[in-house]
Design a protein around this motif. Sequence first.
Motif, PDB file in Angstrom:
ATOM      1  N   TYR A 154       0.828  -1.214   0.000  1.00 11.18           N
ATOM      2  CA  TYR A 154       0.000   0.000   0.000  1.00 11.18           C
ATOM      3  C   TYR A 154       0.858   1.258   0.000  1.00 11.18           C
ATOM      4  CZ  TYR A 154      -3.660  -3.331   0.874  1.00 11.18           C
ATOM      5  OH  TYR A 154      -4.508  -4.407   0.764  1.00 11.18           O
ATOM      6  N   GLU A 169      -9.153  -8.561   3.039  1.00 13.82           N
ATOM      7  CA  GLU A 169      -9.735  -7.430   2.323  1.00 13.82           C
ATOM      8  C   GLU A 169     -11.227  -7.613   2.069  1.00 13.82           C
ATOM      9  OE1 GLU A 169      -6.819  -7.558  -0.850  1.00 13.82           O
ATOM     10  OE2 GLU A 169      -5.821  -5.797  -0.022  1.00 13.82           O
ATOM     11  N   HIS A 210     -10.862   3.647  -5.504  1.00 11.30           N
ATOM     12  CA  HIS A 210     -10.894   2.733  -4.371  1.00 11.30           C
ATOM     13  C   HIS A 210     -12.199   1.923  -4.388  1.00 11.30           C
ATOM     14  CE1 HIS A 210      -7.502   4.980  -2.914  1.00 11.30           C
ATOM     15  NE2 HIS A 210      -8.216   6.090  -2.798  1.00 11.30           N
ATOM     16  N   PRO A 238      -5.201   1.069  -5.039  1.00  5.13           N
ATOM     17  CA  PRO A 238      -6.253   1.397  -4.067  1.00  5.13           C
ATOM     18  C   PRO A 238      -5.784   1.296  -2.621  1.00  5.13           C
ATOM     19  CG  PRO A 238      -6.537  -0.843  -4.840  1.00  5.13           C
ATOM     20  CD  PRO A 238      -5.428  -0.242  -5.671  1.00  5.13           C
ATOM     21  N   SER A 293     -10.686  -4.191  -1.909  1.00  4.72           N
ATOM     22  CA  SER A 293      -9.455  -3.756  -2.577  1.00  4.72           C
ATOM     23  C   SER A 293      -8.774  -4.899  -3.313  1.00  4.72           C
ATOM     24  CB  SER A 293      -8.490  -3.108  -1.584  1.00  4.72           C
ATOM     25  OG  SER A 293      -8.131  -3.991  -0.558  1.00  4.72           O
ATOM     26  N   THR A 343     -10.463  -4.750  -6.674  1.00  6.84           N
ATOM     27  CA  THR A 343      -9.913  -3.648  -7.471  1.00  6.84           C
ATOM     28  C   THR A 343      -8.529  -4.020  -8.000  1.00  6.84           C
ATOM     29  OG1 THR A 343     -11.133  -2.022  -6.139  1.00  6.84           O
ATOM     30  CG2 THR A 343      -9.295  -1.204  -7.448  1.00  6.84           C
ATOM     31  N   SER A 344      -7.686  -4.560  -7.128  1.00  7.29           N
ATOM     32  CA  SER A 344      -6.321  -4.918  -7.520  1.00  7.29           C
ATOM     33  C   SER A 344      -6.304  -6.024  -8.568  1.00  7.29           C
ATOM     34  CB  SER A 344      -5.525  -5.364  -6.287  1.00  7.29           C
ATOM     35  OG  SER A 344      -5.455  -4.330  -5.340  1.00  7.29           O
TER      36      SER A 344
END
Length: 386
Positions: A47, A72, A219, A251, A257, A260-261
């Motif tokens: 992060y 997450e 995010h 994010p 997350s 998203t990743s």
Amino acid sequence: MSKRKICVVVTARPSYSRIKTALTAIKNHPKLELQLVIAGSALLGRYGNAVDFIEKDGFHIDEKVFMVLEGENPTAMAKTTGLGVMELATVFYNLKPDAVITIADRFETIATSIAAAYQNIPLVHIQGGEVTGNIDEKVRHANTKLADIHLVASEDAKKRVIKLGESPDYVINTGCPSIDLAKEIKEKPLLDFNPIEKYGGVGTSLEWKEKGYIVVMQHPVTTEYKAAKSDVIKTLHAVAELDIPTFWFWPNVDAGSDGTSSGIRQFREINKPQNIHFFKNMEPHDFLRLLVNSKCLIGNSSVGIRECSYLGVPVVNLGSRQNRRERGDNVLDVTYEKDTIKDAILAQINNKNITSSAIYGDGSSGEKIADVLAEIPLLFHKTITY
């Protein structure tokens, strides 16, 4: 006369820019002693290693608290917060601060509030009273009810905290310290570094100097975390099809997350976009220089609402994450539809009517916060005012 020991807990990458100038002002104030605790995702490499930037800026770190549980998802968020309460309770017991500062609304910040309030340590909440969405909305107002002193960032927020039953004598509009940084950049906006050379990242080299560029920071929404992957893929398609050089940031750690990743990784592997370069993090000043020189910011970060409003940077705000938040005329709100996002980006790039706004402060917040903390009576008990 002994100095007041002010313990500030920074739990994530964005929280540092939200408090940096206040840290400096507290550190330099003749009546205050800064105690700094770095916790949560601010300690983690994936992060962005915010802790490295904090140490590079010359701040002494009194304690580091490792508390992020893998997963997450909502359960991991709850357990991370629980670990935070346990660890921070011990930290505060050992440091014996005169007051503790908790910042804004990230899910884990309530661990700071509980650990301090339950030990009768005066709790100061920075940036209460604002409206957002998802779990942040609940956490922000829960922090407010646990806090004794409220240093808010706008007049609208001040009114809302008072409506929550807090004493007006302890609700003070200091503005947001992130606007202090934005003011510095606005006065000296030159982009004097190459982002790819300085920070590396992943992706192709871009012709950003010749063509200009956009910035993306998207995010997950914790109450809509199952849609995180599909949401980011729609944005990726829109940005890739526009073929404008793009700097894209990873994010935050939140439920969703990982979606998203993985969406970013999947799109990158399959589509191999030639106009996007990905970063984990940047020093706050460098990030703001990147923003002020950009054509537009796309995503759902509060930086679009706060710093970009002051800097006059066009923003395309996606989805519900910043729902009902007070904003300037620089923000255009749209839903997650590829063509809608594309149209909005082009509209904002060509928008000549955007002005600078001082909704969240005039650039002197850090000093105001330190001055309040040096003089205000410190209480750890209160009663609702109605």
